[in-house]
Design an enzyme around this catalytic site. Structure first.
Site, PDB file in Angstrom:
ATOM      1  N   SER A  92       0.828  -1.220   0.000  1.00 47.47           N
ATOM      2  CA  SER A  92       0.000   0.000   0.000  1.00 47.47           C
ATOM      3  C   SER A  92       0.854   1.260   0.000  1.00 47.47           C
ATOM      4  O   SER A  92       0.387   2.319  -0.402  1.00 47.47           O
ATOM      5  CB  SER A  92      -0.856   0.054   1.268  1.00 47.47           C
ATOM      6  OG  SER A  92      -1.712  -1.030   1.341  1.00 47.47           O
ATOM      7  N   HIS A 103      -0.693  -2.261  -7.459  1.00 47.68           N
ATOM      8  CA  HIS A 103      -1.435  -1.913  -6.246  1.00 47.68           C
ATOM      9  C   HIS A 103      -2.940  -1.908  -6.501  1.00 47.68           C
ATOM     10  O   HIS A 103      -3.453  -1.089  -7.256  1.00 47.68           O
ATOM     11  CB  HIS A 103      -0.965  -0.532  -5.733  1.00 47.68           C
ATOM     12  CG  HIS A 103      -1.668  -0.089  -4.496  1.00 47.68           C
ATOM     13  ND1 HIS A 103      -2.165   1.171  -4.311  1.00 47.68           N
ATOM     14  CD2 HIS A 103      -1.972  -0.774  -3.362  1.00 47.68           C
ATOM     15  CE1 HIS A 103      -2.749   1.248  -3.131  1.00 47.68           C
ATOM     16  NE2 HIS A 103      -2.640   0.091  -2.540  1.00 47.68           N
ATOM     17  N   GLU A 156      -2.933   0.462  -9.624  1.00 52.53           N
ATOM     18  CA  GLU A 156      -1.787   1.321  -9.918  1.00 52.53           C
ATOM     19  C   GLU A 156      -0.617   0.406 -10.288  1.00 52.53           C
ATOM     20  O   GLU A 156      -0.281  -0.495  -9.517  1.00 52.53           O
ATOM     21  CB  GLU A 156      -1.421   2.168  -8.694  1.00 52.53           C
ATOM     22  CG  GLU A 156      -2.515   3.130  -8.279  1.00 52.53           C
ATOM     23  CD  GLU A 156      -2.211   3.901  -6.990  1.00 52.53           C
ATOM     24  OE1 GLU A 156      -2.755   4.993  -6.820  1.00 52.53           O
ATOM     25  OE2 GLU A 156      -1.439   3.410  -6.139  1.00 52.53           O
ATOM     26  N   ASN A 216      -3.292   6.559  -2.364  1.00 54.95           N
ATOM     27  CA  ASN A 216      -3.049   6.583  -0.919  1.00 54.95           C
ATOM     28  C   ASN A 216      -2.272   7.835  -0.520  1.00 54.95           C
ATOM     29  O   ASN A 216      -2.509   8.421   0.533  1.00 54.95           O
ATOM     30  CB  ASN A 216      -2.270   5.338  -0.474  1.00 54.95           C
ATOM     31  CG  ASN A 216      -3.150   4.101  -0.448  1.00 54.95           C
ATOM     32  OD1 ASN A 216      -4.353   4.179  -0.615  1.00 54.95           O
ATOM     33  ND2 ASN A 216      -2.545   2.943  -0.259  1.00 54.95           N
TER      34      ASN A 216
END
Ligand code: CAA
Ligand code: NAD
Length: 395
Positions: free
Chosen positions: A122, A143, A155, A199
């Protein structure tokens, strides 16, 4: 490009089982690996449940059943053996650098010479994970977002060492993985940085939310009053969401950003206290809320609460706009459309640029004010944001 036919997913937890499900649906040969048989079996049961739902809705295609798909799944608790004939490994083990490095090295030591290692971390550096594996050019990031079968975004991340062939192969595999809610959206991450795109952009909102928690406690406010401030415009208010994600997870992630981005990511006192007392949110039954009353009980409490007037959604948008501009400034994404689209595909909520294009001056004022209120310099609007210069960086 590597011609991918066989995929291994390492880690059969929440994310790994979702990734293995969509890889099976894409008709890859899939091996699911974990450290204990019971963990692999539990991952398999999750996938089967998902496949059975699809079968009952007639969504698996003519002549295909949940059983026929599941019979193709190979299970293993021996990583070295499992990767011997595999083309790509997608790793979804626990978020610990030493374990991810070890998994990557085992894959490179035992897999064929063309094997690609993609991490679903993450936040963490792919360069660091693959650096001592013997083949850092075959490492990259893929991701996914939770839950994998329903969230469209992946991603695909280039590390400092990722080769073009590795990156292009990972992009192609990501594009092949189906999503139950529309087409997959692949966000290329051109250069790694903590938290990548989605994120990272959401990360500093937690500094603000942390300040809100600590201020609310000082003022003796009820947590439901803070969630009432969101006025039903978020699927969950900031206290409920933190409980849902896990307060330990929130604390560890903030500590990681504190090390890699800024001291201002110091986790809030309220959260540290709860974690020290073993109250981690929904998973332990207690955090900001008592989860034994169920989500419905929490919703009713929030509905009945008088808003505190402390948490403001527009402030969150302004923070995301500034961080999105940092992502552009650092060359992590090529344009703001990708950032907004990735946020929508990864979190089901709009990114900040649509609003920011005509509100950047107001956002700069909000942030200057926030620096004064909180003493957190990280909120200072960066030049690209306050000048509106980002508007020229659409693609
Ligand atoms: N296989 C097959 N079908 C499945 C399935 C699976 N694995 N999982 C769910 N389904 C089906 C369900 O059975 C349901 O079918 P019906 O409509 O026929 O009943 C359908 O898919 C929808 O499922 P839900 O009812 O559970 O979905 P929902 O409408 O309640 O939405 C949600 C759930 C998509 C999670 C929504 O609440 C949401 O968008 N939440 C935000 C999630 C989010 O922000 N995720 C990102 C977190 S951050 C992250 O992941 C990155 C990181 O690094 C931490
Ligand atoms: P999880 O705890 O549900 O699953 C992790 C699994 O990895 C466990 O089954 C564990 O037994 C297994 N494991 C641990 N060490 C292993 C090893 N050496 N070899 C094989 N398996 C091993 O965790 P999760 O939520 O699925 O997260 C996995 C990864 O995905 C983490 O890096 C996390 O940051 C990332 N991620 C999580 C989310 C999320 O919302 N949960 C979203 C995106 C990315």
């Amino acid at each position: 490009m590597v011609d991918v036919k066989k995929v291994a997913v390492v880690g059969a937890g929440l994310m790994g089982s979702g990734i293995a499900q969509v890889a099976l649906m894409a008709d890859y040969d899939v091996t699911l690996v974990d450290i204990k048989q019971e963990f692999v079996d539990s991952g398999e049961a999750n996938i089967r449940e998902g496949m059975q739902k699809l079968e009952s809705k007639g969504k698996l295609g003519a002549g295909i059943t949940a059983d026929s798909i599941m019979s193709k799944l190979i299970k293993s608790i021996d990583l070295a053996e499992a990767v011997k004939n595999v083309d790509i490994v997608i790793e979804a083990v626990v978020e610990k650098m030493d374990i991810k490095k070890q998994v990557c090295k085992t894959v490179m030591d035992n897999g064929p010479d063309h094997i690609i290692f993609a991490s679903n971390t993450s936040t963490m550096s792919i360069t660091e994970i693959a650096k001592d594996s013997g083949a850092p050019e075959r490492g990259c990031g893929m991701h996914f977002f939770n839950p994998v079968p329903l969230m469209r975004c992946v991603e695909v991340i280039r590390s400092d060492d990722t080769s073009d062939e590795t990156f292009e192969t990972a992009m192609e595999v990501a594009e092949n993985l189906p999503c139950l809610r529309g087409d997959r959206y692949i966000a290329p991450v051109l250069k790694e940085g903590p938290g990548f795109i989605v994120n990272r952009m959401n990360a500093p909102v937690n500094i603000y939310i942390g300040w809100v928690y600590d201020t609310a406690k000082e003022r003796g406010l009820d947590w439901a009053q803070i969630d009432a401030d969101a006025g039903g415009k978020m699927p969950m208010g900031p206290c409920e969401l933190a409980d849902y994600v896990g307060l330990d997870t929130m604390m560890h992630t903030m500590n990681y950003y504190k090390e890699t981005l800024s001291e201002d990511f110091e986790p809030p006192k309220v959260v540290k206290e709860m974690v020290d007392n073993g109250n981690l949110g929904a998973k332990t039954g207690k955090g900001f809320y008592d989860w034994n009353q169920g989500r419905e009980g929490i919703k009713q409490k929030v509905k009945a609460a008088e808003p505190a007037g402390l948490f403001d959604l527009q402030t969150s948008m302004a923070i995301m706009l500034n961080e999105g501009c940092r992502i552009l400034d650092e060359g992590i994404a090529s344009g703001y459309k990708i950032i907004d689209d990735a946020n929508m595909a990864g979190m089901n909520s709009p990114g900040p640029f649509g609003w920011g294009k005509s509100n950047f001056e107001k956002a700069a004022e909000i942030l200057e004010d926030l620096v004064k209120k909180t003493g957190k310099e990280y909120f200072k609007p960066i030049e690209l944001m306050k000048s509106g210069g980002f508007k020229k960086m659409r693609k």
